[in-house]
Design a protein around this motif. Structure first.
Motif: not given
Lengths: 204, 204
Positions: A145-149
DNA sequence: TTGCTTGTTGAACAATCGTACAACAACGGG
DNA sequence: CCCGTTGTTGTACGATTGTTCAACAAGCAA
């Protein structure tokens, strides 16, 4: 006397080193023979130690398997971290590196999958293994989720996309290792990359 | 005499019926206790039969597990066929029905996944189980390629998309059953549906 | 060298595993 | 009614399981 050097019957190992060698032996046995073959004797022989040591360091074979799960999971996380770090600063490149690392050594390894399946097969019967799985899965998804953000995916869509990407990667990894002749690692990488492209372009 | 009806000590069953009851008992034990707990005695007790019957009908516990794999796989295939048949004639509706059926009973069942994982855990150690898996997986993908073709997906893209959809569904199904609290069946359906929409619109 | 700490061993144990097989009994044909 | 067929039972067997623990010895301190 014609007696040569006494040649010690065994070596005293650093506790941590011995623990590690038992864990690694457990992982190898799990990969080779599945959960059913992971007996105390098989693991001890693989580690070049005696059966008593498993009880001495882990209290029982269940705790050793649990510790092995932890160790293998940490190794995977490290491999993924390294892949991301090597990718540089571009958010998109980092996301791709994280995802496609699952289709290259040391992660895309039938032996690792066999180990993983052995853990899954214990989730039903053992609460502690189930908890370990939940934590590991949540951690992986949070990381994603962090990388997608960082790639500009909207907050509201992150959770859903992270679940989707995780599922796609898990499924590809599973079949890639289970039936290696069916499709190639390159195909898996391409499929995952295309999916990421769809996600990061439509929802920013 | 005060002796009442003799009340038979056991019943003679039709061979096929007995075989089936042993297979179903094996599936239940596999789901409840994993591959490690699927002993002859546990299965026999679950089926309300004696240990000797397993040897009598299947020759050994390995062959019973193999037969159970076959049976469970056939059940899943039937459930998917039924879902497609119920969907009507619209190719897109049929494709969606095929895919989303994996997230509803009787397929989205932790017990079924546990059974499946037990089979996967045997792929490493047993060649016959590995072959069964390859055949089952190839069959599923062929079916999916057909449904994709009916929706107008280009021939050249079918194989790739079938692999992708299979992986996504497998991954979602896996986590849905393994950690039921993480996301809902409805979310899984939505994710799968969105993915199908992307595929069928971009490549026709 | 001597003594102590403690990592290490492997035999012993009860429990459980899969398989084999002789004895039993349910059921149908005579 | 009896008798043969055969599905069914359950014990017996040897192999293997996890765990325990008394005895041993490697390596360090004095």
């Amino acid at each position: 006397m014609n007696q040569t050097a006494p040649s010690p019957a065994f070596r005293r190992e650093e506790p941590d080193a011995r623990r590690l060698s038992l864990i690694e032996a457990c992982a190898r046995v799990l990969a080779r023979s599945g959960a059913a073959g992971a007996s105390v004797r098989a693991i001890a022989q693989e580690a070049g130690a005696s059966v008593g040591l498993v009880g001495h360091y882990f209290g029982g074979v269940d705790a050793l398997v649990s510790a092995t799960y932890d160790h293998v999971d940490r190794q995977v996380a490290q491999a993924l971290d390294k892949a991301v770090a090597t990718a540089g600063d571009d958010p998109r490149a980092r996301l791709e590196a994280f995802v496609t690392a699952s289709f290259a050594p040391p992660i895309a390894d039938p032996a690792l999958l066999a180990t993983w399946i052995a853990f899954w097969s214990l989730v039903t019967a053992r609460k502690d293994i189930a908890r370990q799985h939940d934590e590991q899965y949540a951690g992986y998804r949070a990381r994603l989720e962090g990388l997608l953000g960082d790639c500009g995916v909207a907050t509201t869509a992150r959770r859903r996309h992270a679940i989707a990407v995780t599922a796609l990667v898990d499924g590809l990894w599973l079949e890639l290792c289970l039936s290696p002749g069916c499709f190639t690692a390159q195909e898996a990488r391409d499929i995952a990359r295309d999916f990421l492209a769809l996600i990061t372009s439509s929802d920013r």
